[in-house]
Design a protein around this motif. Sequence first.
Motif, short mmCIF file in Angstrom:
data_model
loop_
_atom_site.label_atom_id
_atom_site.label_comp_id
_atom_site.label_asym_id
_atom_site.label_seq_id
_atom_site.Cartn_x
_atom_site.Cartn_y
_atom_site.Cartn_z
N UNK A 61 -19.11 -24.87 17.07
CA UNK A 61 -19.89 -25.42 15.96
C UNK A 61 -19.11 -25.33 14.64
N UNK A 62 -18.35 -24.23 14.46
CA UNK A 62 -17.65 -24.00 13.19
C UNK A 62 -16.16 -24.30 13.25
N UNK A 63 -15.60 -24.40 14.43
CA UNK A 63 -14.19 -24.75 14.59
C UNK A 63 -14.10 -25.70 15.79
N UNK A 72 -7.63 -18.69 14.87
CA UNK A 72 -8.51 -17.74 14.18
C UNK A 72 -8.67 -16.47 15.00
N UNK A 73 -8.82 -16.59 16.31
CA UNK A 73 -8.95 -15.41 17.17
C UNK A 73 -7.69 -14.55 17.10
N UNK A 96 -17.33 -15.76 13.56
CA UNK A 96 -17.19 -16.81 12.55
C UNK A 96 -18.57 -17.37 12.31
N UNK A 97 -19.03 -17.34 11.04
CA UNK A 97 -20.40 -17.78 10.76
C UNK A 97 -20.48 -19.04 9.93
N UNK A 98 -19.33 -19.55 9.50
CA UNK A 98 -19.29 -20.86 8.86
C UNK A 98 -17.86 -21.39 8.97
N UNK A 99 -17.74 -22.70 8.91
CA UNK A 99 -16.44 -23.32 9.14
C UNK A 99 -15.58 -23.39 7.89
N UNK A 100 -14.28 -23.48 8.11
CA UNK A 100 -13.33 -23.72 7.04
C UNK A 100 -13.23 -25.23 6.83
N UNK A 101 -13.24 -25.66 5.60
CA UNK A 101 -13.26 -27.09 5.25
C UNK A 101 -11.99 -27.78 5.75
N UNK A 108 -4.73 -27.25 11.81
CA UNK A 108 -5.32 -26.05 12.39
C UNK A 108 -4.37 -24.87 12.39
N UNK A 109 -3.08 -25.14 12.36
CA UNK A 109 -2.10 -24.05 12.40
C UNK A 109 -1.32 -23.94 11.10
#
Length: 141
Positions: A61-63, A72-73, A96-101, A108-109
């Motif tokens: 949902x967030x990534x 991220x992991x 992760x509770x919200x996504x990065x814009x 992604x990297x």
Amino acid sequence: MQRLQTRAQFQAVLAGSTVARTPHFALHRCALEGPARAGEPAAPALFEPAAAWLGAMVPKRWAKRAVTRNAIKRQIYNVSAGFEAAMPQAAYVVRLRSGFDRKVFPSATSDALKAAVRAELHQLFERLLHSGQGARQGHAR
């Protein structure tokens, strides 16, 4: 630090308390030996009490992209290794509770995304240690 493996382990930790938050992450904790805090359930026999445990939850949902979730992991596990000595023996989940814009971080990297994630994870673990929830006596960071 041991890594959480099973769904039951993740569920047990998520049933515990949230001990630190940042804009994008939440840190959940479950005590390993009896209830350490009021209202915090003791961990069932899912964990070996002699070790600290850590799991990372990065929902689609967030990534959306797998490469983002995996990056991220990796950052979560790398940053947590630096705080392992100061953290008490318990089971933790970084969620992760919200996504990065994606407009700000299109790749992604990218180094920018990695730096932003690392900075926020440092804040998360510092909040844990300075809140009194995770600080051991004699360990100041």
